[in-house]
Enzyme design. Structure first.
Site, mmCIF file in Angstrom:
data_model
loop_
_atom_site.group_PDB
_atom_site.id
_atom_site.type_symbol
_atom_site.label_atom_id
_atom_site.label_comp_id
_atom_site.label_asym_id
_atom_site.label_seq_id
_atom_site.Cartn_x
_atom_site.Cartn_y
_atom_site.Cartn_z
ATOM 1 N N ALA A 22 0.808 -1.225 0.000
ATOM 2 C CA ALA A 22 0.000 0.000 0.000
ATOM 3 C C ALA A 22 0.840 1.274 0.000
ATOM 4 O O ALA A 22 0.397 2.307 -0.508
ATOM 5 C CB ALA A 22 -0.926 -0.022 1.207
ATOM 6 N N PHE A 33 -2.560 1.096 5.200
ATOM 7 C CA PHE A 33 -3.416 0.473 6.207
ATOM 8 C C PHE A 33 -2.960 0.741 7.634
ATOM 9 O O PHE A 33 -3.771 1.000 8.509
ATOM 10 C CB PHE A 33 -3.500 -1.034 5.968
ATOM 11 C CG PHE A 33 -4.159 -1.365 4.667
ATOM 12 C CD1 PHE A 33 -3.404 -1.568 3.518
ATOM 13 C CD2 PHE A 33 -5.531 -1.432 4.582
ATOM 14 C CE1 PHE A 33 -4.019 -1.842 2.303
ATOM 15 C CE2 PHE A 33 -6.163 -1.707 3.367
ATOM 16 C CZ PHE A 33 -5.390 -1.906 2.221
ATOM 17 N N ARG A 34 -1.594 0.686 7.852
ATOM 18 C CA ARG A 34 -1.122 0.655 9.227
ATOM 19 C C ARG A 34 -0.338 1.899 9.641
ATOM 20 O O ARG A 34 0.125 1.973 10.770
ATOM 21 C CB ARG A 34 -0.310 -0.622 9.450
ATOM 22 C CG ARG A 34 -1.181 -1.847 9.333
ATOM 23 C CD ARG A 34 -0.455 -3.180 9.340
ATOM 24 N NE ARG A 34 -1.427 -4.226 9.108
ATOM 25 C CZ ARG A 34 -1.857 -4.539 7.891
ATOM 26 N NH1 ARG A 34 -1.389 -3.913 6.801
ATOM 27 N NH2 ARG A 34 -2.772 -5.497 7.722
ATOM 28 N N VAL A 101 -4.788 -3.547 -4.482
ATOM 29 C CA VAL A 101 -6.023 -3.944 -5.168
ATOM 30 C C VAL A 101 -6.558 -2.813 -6.032
ATOM 31 O O VAL A 101 -7.707 -2.839 -6.456
ATOM 32 C CB VAL A 101 -7.066 -4.369 -4.109
ATOM 33 C CG1 VAL A 101 -6.606 -5.621 -3.377
ATOM 34 C CG2 VAL A 101 -7.388 -3.224 -3.148
ATOM 35 N N ASP A 102 -5.720 -1.787 -6.290
ATOM 36 C CA ASP A 102 -6.149 -0.556 -6.970
ATOM 37 C C ASP A 102 -5.817 -0.540 -8.459
ATOM 38 O O ASP A 102 -6.221 0.401 -9.164
ATOM 39 C CB ASP A 102 -5.497 0.655 -6.285
ATOM 40 C CG ASP A 102 -3.978 0.524 -6.151
ATOM 41 O OD1 ASP A 102 -3.428 0.945 -5.108
ATOM 42 O OD2 ASP A 102 -3.348 -0.021 -7.082
ATOM 43 N N HIS A 117 -3.601 -10.056 -3.765
ATOM 44 C CA HIS A 117 -4.797 -9.860 -2.938
ATOM 45 C C HIS A 117 -6.014 -9.506 -3.791
ATOM 46 O O HIS A 117 -6.977 -8.895 -3.315
ATOM 47 C CB HIS A 117 -4.541 -8.768 -1.884
ATOM 48 C CG HIS A 117 -3.583 -9.201 -0.823
ATOM 49 N ND1 HIS A 117 -2.969 -8.315 0.028
ATOM 50 C CD2 HIS A 117 -3.109 -10.418 -0.480
ATOM 51 C CE1 HIS A 117 -2.159 -8.976 0.853
ATOM 52 N NE2 HIS A 117 -2.222 -10.252 0.560
ATOM 53 N N CYS A 128 -23.111 -17.414 -7.508
ATOM 54 C CA CYS A 128 -22.893 -18.038 -8.826
ATOM 55 C C CYS A 128 -21.598 -17.549 -9.474
ATOM 56 O O CYS A 128 -21.268 -17.974 -10.582
ATOM 57 C CB CYS A 128 -24.087 -17.758 -9.739
ATOM 58 S SG CYS A 128 -24.211 -16.043 -10.279
ATOM 59 N N CYS A 146 -28.868 -14.801 -9.978
ATOM 60 C CA CYS A 146 -29.327 -15.666 -8.880
ATOM 61 C C CYS A 146 -29.721 -14.876 -7.645
ATOM 62 O O CYS A 146 -29.946 -15.486 -6.593
ATOM 63 C CB CYS A 146 -28.224 -16.662 -8.532
ATOM 64 S SG CYS A 146 -26.879 -15.917 -7.590
ATOM 65 N N SER A 185 4.617 -3.054 4.993
ATOM 66 C CA SER A 185 5.084 -3.304 6.368
ATOM 67 C C SER A 185 5.454 -4.774 6.533
ATOM 68 O O SER A 185 6.010 -5.153 7.555
ATOM 69 C CB SER A 185 3.956 -2.970 7.349
ATOM 70 O OG SER A 185 2.834 -3.815 7.083
#
Ligand code: APR
Length: 238
Positions: A22, A33-34, A101-102, A117, A128, A146, A185
Site C-alpha cells: 500500500a 493500512f497501518r 487492489v487498486d 490480494h 454463482c 441468482c 510493512s
C-alpha cells in the site's frame, strides 16, 4: 552509495522482481493500512474485510468497499508506478507482485503484474460467481442471475490467495537475481513470507524502516516515488 549499489545490481541482474504494498500508492492519494493515516487506524479490518463480515454484516462490508472504490475515483499512478512500467518495457523488471487492489500498476502500463490480494475494480456474485459491473455493486444491486450478494474480487481475511498469482510470484521471487520490496510493512501472511524465498539479492524501499530489516541486503529509506526517481536517474547515467 546505496542507490549506486542497487543500480549495479539491477544492471547485472537477469531477473528482477518487485513486490509492492500500500505504501506504493500513498503518493497517488490512497491511504495505506497501518500508518498514522492508514485505513486500519479507525476501522477494525476483521469487521469490514473478512469472510465473516461478508456473510453476517453485508451492509457494513458493502459500505466499506464502496468507500474504497469511490476513493479510487480520479486517482492516477504516480512517477514511481510509471518508472516501474518503463523498467518492465526495458527488460529491467520481470514481474510486479503486488498486494495492492487498486490496479495502479496496470494503469501505469505494467503488464506482468500478479495481484496477490485480488482487486476492488472487478465484481462477482458470491453465489454463482458471475461477473457484474462496479455500478451494480455501488448501486447495492443483487446478482441479476441468482439474486446473490455482489462483492469485489478482493482477497478477504479468512480467504486463501489466488493460486496462479501466488505460484507465479513464489517461483519468480525464488529464481530472481534481485528482489525489490517497496512500500509494505510485511505484516500480513503469507505475502510477508515471500521475501524469505529469495535466493538472490533482497532490497527494501520504505518510508518507515524502523522494523526488523535484517533479512535485507540493502535498505533505502524514503518514499517510493522519490527513491525510484533517484534510481532511474542513476540508471540513465550508465
Ligand atoms: N513510499 C514508501 N513507503 C511508504 C509510503 C511511500 N510513499 N507510504 C507509506 N509507506 C510505508 C509505510 O511506512 C508502511 O510501512 O508502506 C507501508 C505500508 O504498510 P501497510 O499499511 O501495512 O500496507 P501493506 O503492507 O500493503 O498491507 C498488507 O494488509 O490490510 C491488508 O490486504 C491489505 O494488502 C494489504 C495487506
Amino acid at each position: 552509495m546505496a542507490i549506486e549499489t542497487l543500480v549495479e545490481w539491477m544492471k547485472n541482474s537477469n531477473s528482477t522482481v518487485v513486490l509492492t504494498g500500500a505504501g506504493m500508492s500513498t503518493e497517488s492519494g490512497i491511504p495505506d493500512f497501518r500508518s498514522q493515516s492508514g485505513w486500519w487506524q479507525n476501522i477494525d479490518p476483521r469487521s469490514v474485510a473478512s469472510v465473516e463480515s461478508l456473510q453476517h454484516h453485508y451492509e457494513l462490508f458493502r459500505e466499506f468497499y464502496q468507500m474504497r472504490i469511490e476513493a479510487l475515483t480520479n486517482i492516477e499512478p504516480h512517477i514511481g508506478h510509471q518508472i516501474l512500467a518503463d523498467w518492465e518495457k526495458r527488460g529491467l523488471v520481470a514481474l510486479i507482485a503486488t498486494q495492492n487492489v487498486d490496479q495502479l500498476h496496470h494503469k501505469a502500463g505494467s503488464e506482468e503484474v500478479a495481484e496477490l490480494h485480488g482487486n476492488i475494480v472487478t465484481i462477482r456474485c458470491t453465489s454463482c460467481v458471475k461477473p457484474h459491473t462496479i455500478e451494480h455493486f455501488l448501486n447495492n444491486s443483487v446478482c441479476t442471475y441468482c439474486t446473490g450478494k455482489l462483492r469485489p474480487n478482493v482477497v478477504l481475511f479468512g480467504e486463501s490467495l489466488p493460486q496462479e498469482a501466488w505460484n507465479l510470484s513464489f517461483n519468480e521471487i525464488q529464481n530472481a537475481d534481485l528482489v525489490i520490496v517497496i512500500g509494505t510493512s510485511l505484516e500480513v501472511y503469507p505475502v510477508n513470507q515471500l521475501p524469505r524465498m529469495a535466493r538472490g539479492k533482497l532490497v527494501y524501499i520504505n518510508l518507515d524502516v524502523s522494523g526488523s530489516t535484517r533479512q535485507f541486503d540493502l535498505v533505502l529509506e524514503g518514499s517510493a516515488g522519490e527513491v525510484l526517481t533517484k534510481i532511474d536517474q542513476k540508471l540513465a547515467l550508465f
